[in-house]
Scaffold this active site. Sequence first.
Site, mmCIF file in Angstrom:
data_model
loop_
_atom_site.group_PDB
_atom_site.id
_atom_site.type_symbol
_atom_site.label_atom_id
_atom_site.label_comp_id
_atom_site.label_asym_id
_atom_site.label_seq_id
_atom_site.Cartn_x
_atom_site.Cartn_y
_atom_site.Cartn_z
ATOM 1 N N ASP A 76 0.808 -1.231 0.000
ATOM 2 C CA ASP A 76 0.000 0.000 0.000
ATOM 3 C C ASP A 76 0.836 1.273 0.000
ATOM 4 O OD1 ASP A 76 -1.974 -1.866 0.368
ATOM 5 O OD2 ASP A 76 -2.907 -0.846 2.072
ATOM 6 N N HIS A 218 3.674 -2.489 2.924
ATOM 7 C CA HIS A 218 3.775 -1.157 2.320
ATOM 8 C C HIS A 218 5.074 -1.077 1.533
ATOM 9 C CE1 HIS A 218 0.978 -0.756 5.657
ATOM 10 N NE2 HIS A 218 0.448 0.269 5.004
HETATM 11 NI NI NI Z 1 -2.677 3.044 3.233
#
Ligand code: NI
Length: 265
Positions: A76, A218
């Site tokens: 992400d 991430h």
């Molecule tokens: Ni996010």
Amino acid sequence: MKREKYAKQGPAERLPKAGAIMLALLILFAVLLGGREGTVAAVDAAAVDAAAVDAAAADAAAAEAVDTACIALTFDDGPYPKVTEHILDVLEKHSVSATFFVLGSRVAGREALLLRMEEMGCEIGNHTFSHADLTKLSREQIEKEIADTNAEFERVLGHGAAVVRPPYGYYNESVRNVIAYPLILWTVDTNDWRPRNADELASAVVKEAQAGSVILMHDQQESTAAAMDAIIPALLARGFRFVTVSELLTIKGEACSAIKIPEGG
Ligand code: NI
């Protein structure tokens, strides 16, 4: 009714009694004449049938194993040139795909990364334009967050995203009603956005991964990219297959707790 009528007019009914007895005798005679060969043939046929049943069961079990051994890696908040590139290098090295939940605001200037993701068979998901908490926005604002991001994808890739991940995983009834795409949450949260040691991160992911897992990471920190080089071979060795979230959606759909299908869709 039709079937009943047909049965009543069937050949067995019309056959005279003497004829039936003759037929029975003929059949008995043929069976005796066939002797052992007939028996063997019958046994062989049964064996073939059993083998076919076994093969079908094995196929079904194999299909089930393939389905249930799927794992979706998700990244992400990117793309970030160095870290995203490093993650793509590792995915490419092992010929596996993942899903990137990209922010619309981060697309400009990083078009080449999106194109590379798509070329590699990775999926690009919509993570809103500004990483907003959608539960605090009006209907129009939610629509704009999703549409502006898809417009950026459209500009670079020629198409929008098929899935949305709401920032922080926050959603409510109105978010679900406004967004016409499946909302993709996760089943394993790695907390990798905090400064983390790559080895610790790798062993935590390998330990927690299960069939059907959606793993939240991430593409922001170098420790995540470094951990991928240990995570992917270890999970491959455990028999997992890496799929994108849309592939997982096709395979598991609502059976995956991390996937929220839109109401009525
Ligand atoms: Ni996010």
